[in-house]
Design a protein around this motif. Structure first.
Motif, mmCIF file in Angstrom:
data_model
loop_
_atom_site.group_PDB
_atom_site.id
_atom_site.type_symbol
_atom_site.label_atom_id
_atom_site.label_comp_id
_atom_site.label_asym_id
_atom_site.label_seq_id
_atom_site.Cartn_x
_atom_site.Cartn_y
_atom_site.Cartn_z
ATOM 1 N N GLU A 83 -22.867 22.853 -7.249
ATOM 2 C CA GLU A 83 -21.961 21.720 -7.423
ATOM 3 C C GLU A 83 -21.958 20.903 -6.135
ATOM 4 O OE1 GLU A 83 -18.102 22.719 -8.792
ATOM 5 O OE2 GLU A 83 -18.818 23.883 -10.526
ATOM 6 N N ILE A 84 -22.124 19.599 -6.289
ATOM 7 C CA ILE A 84 -22.214 18.713 -5.126
ATOM 8 C C ILE A 84 -21.235 17.559 -5.318
ATOM 9 C CG2 ILE A 84 -23.740 17.216 -3.778
ATOM 10 C CD1 ILE A 84 -26.085 18.821 -4.831
ATOM 11 N N VAL A 85 -20.452 17.290 -4.285
ATOM 12 C CA VAL A 85 -19.538 16.146 -4.306
ATOM 13 C C VAL A 85 -20.256 14.956 -3.682
ATOM 14 C CG1 VAL A 85 -17.332 15.211 -3.524
ATOM 15 C CG2 VAL A 85 -17.517 17.630 -4.174
ATOM 16 N N VAL A 86 -20.316 13.867 -4.443
ATOM 17 C CA VAL A 86 -21.018 12.672 -3.987
ATOM 18 C C VAL A 86 -20.033 11.512 -3.961
ATOM 19 C CG1 VAL A 86 -22.963 11.125 -4.370
ATOM 20 C CG2 VAL A 86 -23.132 13.529 -5.045
ATOM 21 N N GLU A 87 -20.066 10.748 -2.880
ATOM 22 C CA GLU A 87 -19.186 9.595 -2.751
ATOM 23 C C GLU A 87 -19.923 8.314 -3.122
ATOM 24 O OE1 GLU A 87 -17.574 9.433 1.139
ATOM 25 O OE2 GLU A 87 -16.430 11.300 0.944
ATOM 26 N N LYS A 88 -19.142 7.373 -3.567
ATOM 27 C CA LYS A 88 -19.682 6.045 -3.860
ATOM 28 C C LYS A 88 -20.279 5.449 -2.578
ATOM 29 C CE LYS A 88 -18.161 1.415 -5.051
ATOM 30 N NZ LYS A 88 -16.997 0.548 -5.297
ATOM 31 N N GLY A 89 -21.421 4.776 -2.730
ATOM 32 C CA GLY A 89 -22.090 4.207 -1.568
ATOM 33 C C GLY A 89 -23.274 5.040 -1.115
ATOM 34 N N GLN A 90 -23.547 6.139 -1.832
ATOM 35 C CA GLN A 90 -24.712 6.965 -1.523
ATOM 36 C C GLN A 90 -25.973 6.148 -1.800
ATOM 37 O OE1 GLN A 90 -25.061 10.214 -0.436
ATOM 38 N NE2 GLN A 90 -27.273 10.051 -0.568
ATOM 39 N N LYS A 91 -26.691 5.792 -0.753
ATOM 40 C CA LYS A 91 -27.870 4.939 -0.913
ATOM 41 C C LYS A 91 -29.161 5.732 -0.971
ATOM 42 C CE LYS A 91 -25.739 0.931 1.363
ATOM 43 N NZ LYS A 91 -25.855 -0.047 2.473
ATOM 44 N N ASP A 92 -29.249 6.790 -0.195
ATOM 45 C CA ASP A 92 -30.476 7.581 -0.174
ATOM 46 C C ASP A 92 -30.597 8.417 -1.443
ATOM 47 O OD1 ASP A 92 -31.031 6.584 2.336
ATOM 48 O OD2 ASP A 92 -30.011 8.251 3.364
ATOM 49 N N GLU A 93 -31.819 8.697 -1.819
ATOM 50 C CA GLU A 93 -32.068 9.546 -2.979
ATOM 51 C C GLU A 93 -31.622 10.974 -2.668
ATOM 52 O OE1 GLU A 93 -35.820 9.844 -5.824
ATOM 53 O OE2 GLU A 93 -36.130 10.962 -3.974
ATOM 54 N N LEU A 94 -30.843 11.546 -3.577
ATOM 55 C CA LEU A 94 -30.375 12.914 -3.397
ATOM 56 C C LEU A 94 -31.526 13.893 -3.577
ATOM 57 C CD1 LEU A 94 -27.045 12.832 -5.443
ATOM 58 C CD2 LEU A 94 -27.253 12.993 -2.963
ATOM 59 N N VAL A 95 -31.628 14.858 -2.706
ATOM 60 C CA VAL A 95 -32.582 15.952 -2.863
ATOM 61 C C VAL A 95 -31.763 17.227 -3.024
ATOM 62 C CG1 VAL A 95 -34.486 17.249 -1.854
ATOM 63 C CG2 VAL A 95 -34.324 14.768 -1.489
ATOM 64 N N ILE A 96 -31.770 17.775 -4.234
ATOM 65 C CA ILE A 96 -30.965 18.955 -4.550
ATOM 66 C C ILE A 96 -31.895 20.147 -4.665
ATOM 67 C CG2 ILE A 96 -29.333 19.961 -6.179
ATOM 68 C CD1 ILE A 96 -28.670 17.077 -7.058
ATOM 69 N N ALA A 97 -31.765 21.085 -3.757
ATOM 70 C CA ALA A 97 -32.621 22.269 -3.726
ATOM 71 C C ALA A 97 -31.858 23.452 -4.300
ATOM 72 C CB ALA A 97 -33.079 22.561 -2.297
#
Length: 645
Positions: A83-97
Motif C-alpha cells: 500500500e502506497i500513499v500518493v499525494e497530488k502533484g506527483q510528477k515522476d513515474e511511480l516505480v513500485i517494487a
C-alpha cells in the motif's frame, strides 16, 4: 441576461474546482530483485472501485483520482501486497517494487500460451532475445495491408526483396540465407533459389515473422545472411469464427483485354503428361505420334476482358476441456486470384563485348491463383506440458501468355507466341512437444516432413517470321516451335531433440541433436515440331492467335508436321543431403547487465548428386564434410529499454 451570466460563471467555477481536485497517476510495477516488469498486477485506489491491470510492460495509468491524496493497493499472485500513499502533484513515474511472498501457498498453476501476434509482445521478445532479431506480427501486417510473408519481410530493417523474389540481407543474396517454418527447415521447390518463395505464405495463416541476422549454435550452419522463421497461427485465446472477402483490380488491367493460350482445365489442377509418352522407345514414339493426338491443348490464344480480382478467407478456433487438460484446434483457409498486364516491355541480350544478340519488345498477360490452408492441433497437459501438430498447405499457380516481336542475332524479324504455366506446391507436417521436469529442467522435441514441387506443365511456343509484308512460320530453327514438360520434387525429413537446464537467477544451458534428410528429383521432356513441309497462308497478325487452322492433328497424320521427343539422360538428375548435428549452447550472466551467449555446433554433412554429361555418360559427385561452428553473442543492458549488442 446578468443572472444568466452569473449562473454560467458559477457552473464553470464548480467544474474547474472539481477538475482541479482530480489528478492522474502513472507508474510501473516490477519485481524488487530482478527488476522484471510484472504483467497483470492489480493497482487499485483504496476505498473506491477504481483500478487497473498492468500491461505487458508492467505499466499502468489511473485517471481522474479525486482528492489531494490517495492510497494505492498493489497486488500480484505470490507477491506481498503493498500500500502506497500518493499525494497530488506527483510528477515522476511511480516505480513500485513488489517483494515475493515466501509463505507456503496452496498449489496454484496458471497455464497460458503467449500471443506473439501483437507489436508489444514482439517488442518484449526482441528485448529478451539472446541474439539480435527483428520481427513483425500478424496484427501489424493486417494494419498495414500486408498480404503475404514476402511483403512482410520488406518491412524489416536491413532486408530487401529483388524483383525476382530473392531475399537480400546486408548485400548477401538468396544462397546466404535460410528459411524455417516454426523453427524447422523447409525445402525450396525452385532449383535456382535456396529459399522457398515467401509469397506462398499468406498473412492470414501467419502469426509472426522473425529475422535473425547473426548465427546461433542451435540452428543449421548453412547461412551467413539471415535466418527467416515463419511462425504459423495457433489457438491461444477465445473461441472464434471468421469469414472475410475482398475484391479489387489493377488500373492497367481491370476491364482491359487479356489473352490466354489454350489451357487444359483450370489453375486449380495441374496438367500432366501421359507417362507412356515418356516411357516408350523413340522409334515407337515417332510411330505413335504420327497417328494419335498427344496433347490436350493447342497453340490457340483467346481474348477476353479482365474481371475483378477476388479473395476470401475462413478460419475458426476452439478450445476443449478434457478432464482439466486443454485441447486447442485452429483451422484457416484462403483463396485469391490476381491478374497482371504488362504492355510495351522490352528485353535485350548482350554479349560481354556489348554486342546485341537479341532485342525484343513484348506484351504479357498473367493470371495467378493462390491457395493456402493451415491446421493446428494442440494439447496441454500436466500443468505446462504441450503436444502440437501443424499442417500447412500452399499452392501458387501462375499462367503467363507473352506475344513478343524483335530481332535475333542473325537479324531475323521474329514474332513469338508463347505460354508458361508454373505451379508451386508445398505440404508440411510438423509434430512437436514441450515437457517440464521441475523448475530447472525442460525438454523440447520436434519433427517435420515437407514435400515441395515445382511443375512447368506444357510450356509452349510457336515462332513466326516477318518477311516484308508477309508473316510466315519460322523454320530455320526446329527448336523454336516446341513444348516442354518439367517437374522438380523435393522431400525433407527433419528431427530435433534438445534439453534445457536453468541455474542461478537467469543462466541457462542447452544441448541438442538435430537430423535432416533431403532428396531432390528433377526430370524434363521436350517435344519439337518439324514444320518444313507446312506452308500455310497467314493473312495477318490476327491469324497468329489461331494456328490450329494449319497446325493440327490432320496436318500431323498427313505427314506435313512431325513431332520429335527429346528426353536425354542430361535432362534429369537426383540429389540428396544428410546432416547429423549436435550442439551445446549457454546463456551466462557474469554480471546482471551483461549476457554472454556462447555455443558450439558440430555437423556431419553428406551430399551427393547423380547426373549425366552432355554425351550421356552417367556421373556421381559426393561432398562429405565434418565441421565445427563456434558462435558468441553479447548483450549489455544499458537500461530497461536500451541495450548494446
Amino acid at each position: 441576461m446578468i443572472k444568466t451570466n452569473k449562473m454560467f460563471l458559477t457552473a464553470s467555477a464548480m467544474i474547474l474546482s472539481v477538475s482541479a481536485q482530480a489528478f492522474t497517476l502513472k507508474g510501473v510495477v516490477v519485481d524488487n530483485s530482478t527488476k522484471e516488469p510484472l504483467i497483470g498486477a492489480t493497482v487499485q485506489v483504496g476505498g473506491t472501485t477504481t483500478g487497473v491491470i498492468t500491461d505487458i510492460d508492467g505499466r499502468f495509468e489511473i485517471k481522474d483520482i479525486k482528492g489531494k491524496t490517495c492510497t494505492l493497493i498493489v497486488q500480484y499472485v505470490s507477491y506481498k501486497t503493498q500500500e502506497i500513499v500518493v499525494e497530488k502533484g506527483q510528477k515522476d513515474e511511480l516505480v513500485i517494487a513488489l517483494a515475493p511472498d515466501n509463505q507456503q501457498l496452496d498449489e496454484l498453476t496458471v497455464v497460458a500460451k503467449k500471443n506473439l501476434e501483437n507489436e508489444r509482445s514482439l517488442m518484449m521478445e526482441r528485448q529478451k532475445s539472446s541474439v539480435a532479431i527483428e520481427n513483425i506480427g500478424a496484427k501489424e501486417m493486417s494494419t498495414e495491408g500486408i498480404s503475404n510473408v514476402e511483403e512482410g519481410v520488406k518491412k524489416i530493417t536491413g532486408v530487401s526483396v529483388a524483383s525476382a523474389g530473392q531475399i537480400i540481407v546486408r548485400g548477401l543474396g538468396d544462397r546466404y540465407s535460410t528459411t524455417t517454418l516454426n523453427g524447422l527447415p523447409i525445402a525450396s521447390p525452385n532449383p535456382d533459389h535456396k529459399l522457398i518463395p515467401l509469397d506462398l505464405f499468406p498473412s492470414s495463416t501467419v502469426k509472426n515473422i522473425t529475422v535473425s541476422k547473426v548465427y546461433e549454435a542451435n540452428s543449421f550452419a548453412d547461412y551467413s545472411g539471415a535466418h527467416i522463421d515463419i511462425g504459423t497461427k495457433e489457438q491461444t485465446g477465445e473461441d472464434f469464427f471468421s469469414l472475410s472477402f475482398n475484391t479489387g483490380g489493377k488500373f492497367n488491367t481491370l476491364g482491359k483485354d487479356t489473352y490466354q493460350m489454350d489451357r487444359d482445365g483450370t489453375l486449380f489442377e495441374t496438367p500432366s503428361l501421359d507417362n507412356k509418352l515418356r516411357d516408350m522407345s523413340l522409334v515407337d514414339f515417332e510411330e505413335y505420334a504420327g497417328k494419335n493426338q498427344l496433347f490436350n491443348t493447342s497453340f490457340d490464344v483467346s481474348r477476353s476482358k479482365s474481371l475483378p480480382e477476388f479473395g476470401g478467407n475462413v478460419g475458426f478456433g476452439k478450445n476443449f476441456d478434457i478432464n482439466g487438460n486443454t485441447l486447442s484446434l485452429l483451422a484457416s483457409m484462403g483463396v485469391s486470384n490476381e491478374q497482371q498486364t504488362m504492355l510495351d516491355a522490352s528485353v535485350r541480350t548482350l554479349e560481354a563485348t556489348g554486342t546485341t544478340l537479341n532485342d525484343f519488345s513484348y506484351d504479357s498477360y498473367s493470371s495467378e491463383l493462390k491457395i493456402a490452408g493451415l491446421g493446428s492441433l494442440g494439447y496441454s497437459f500436466r500443468k505446462q506440458d504441450q503436444l502440437n501438430y501443424t499442417f500447412f498447405y500452399a499452392r501458387n499457380a501462375i499462367d503467363n501468355y507473352m506475344l513478343r516481336e524483335g530481332y535475333d542475332y542473325e537479324d531475323h524479324n521474329l514474332i513469338g507466341s508463347n505460354n508458361v504455366t508454373h505451379v508451386y506446391t508445398l505440404q508440411n507436417h510438423q509434430l512437436g512437444g514441450k515437457h517440464f521436469f521441475g523448475d530447472k529442467w525442460s525438454m523440447n522435441w520436434s519433427g517435420s516432413y515437407s514435400k515441395t514441387s515445382s511443375d512447368e506443365p506444357d510450356r509452349r511456343q510457336i515462332m513466326f517470321i516477318r518477311e516484308g509484308n508477309e508473316i510466315n512460320l519460322f523454320k530455320l530453327n526446329r527448336q523454336e516451335t516446341m513444348r516442354y514438360f518439367g517437374v522438380l520434387d523435393e522431400k525433407e525429413w527433419v528431427g530435433n531433440l534438445s534439453g534445457d537446464y536453468k541455474f542461478g537467477n537467469q543462466n541457462k544451458l542447452q544441448a541438442g541433436f538435430t537430423y535432416k534428410d533431403k532428396t531432390r528429383d528433377y526430370s524434363s521432356t521436350r517435344f519439337y515440331y518439324n514444320l518444313n513441309k507446312l506452308n500455310p497462308v497467314i493473312g495477318g497478325e490476327e491469324d497468329i492467335y489461331t494456328p490450329s487452322g494449319f497446325l493440327n492433328q490432320e496436318a500431323i497424320e498427313s505427314g506435313l508436321v512431325s513431332i520429335s521427343r527429346s528426353q536425354q539422360p542430361k535432362d534429369s538428375y537426383t540429389a540428396g543431403n544428410k546432416i547429423y548435428a549436435g550442439y551445446i549452447l549457454a546463456d551466462i550472466y557474469p554480471v546482471e547487465a551483461l549476457l554472454v551467449n556462447v555455443g558450439v555446433r558440430y555437423e556431419s554433412s553428406k551430399q551427393w548428386v547423380n547426373y549425366a554429361e552432355d554425351g550421356g555418360k552417367l556421373q556421381r559427385r559426393d561432398l562429405n564434410s565434418n565441421d565445427l561452428f563456434p558462435a558468441m553473442n553479447l548483450r549489455y543492458q544499458l537500461d530497461k529499454r536500451n541495450s548494446l549488442r
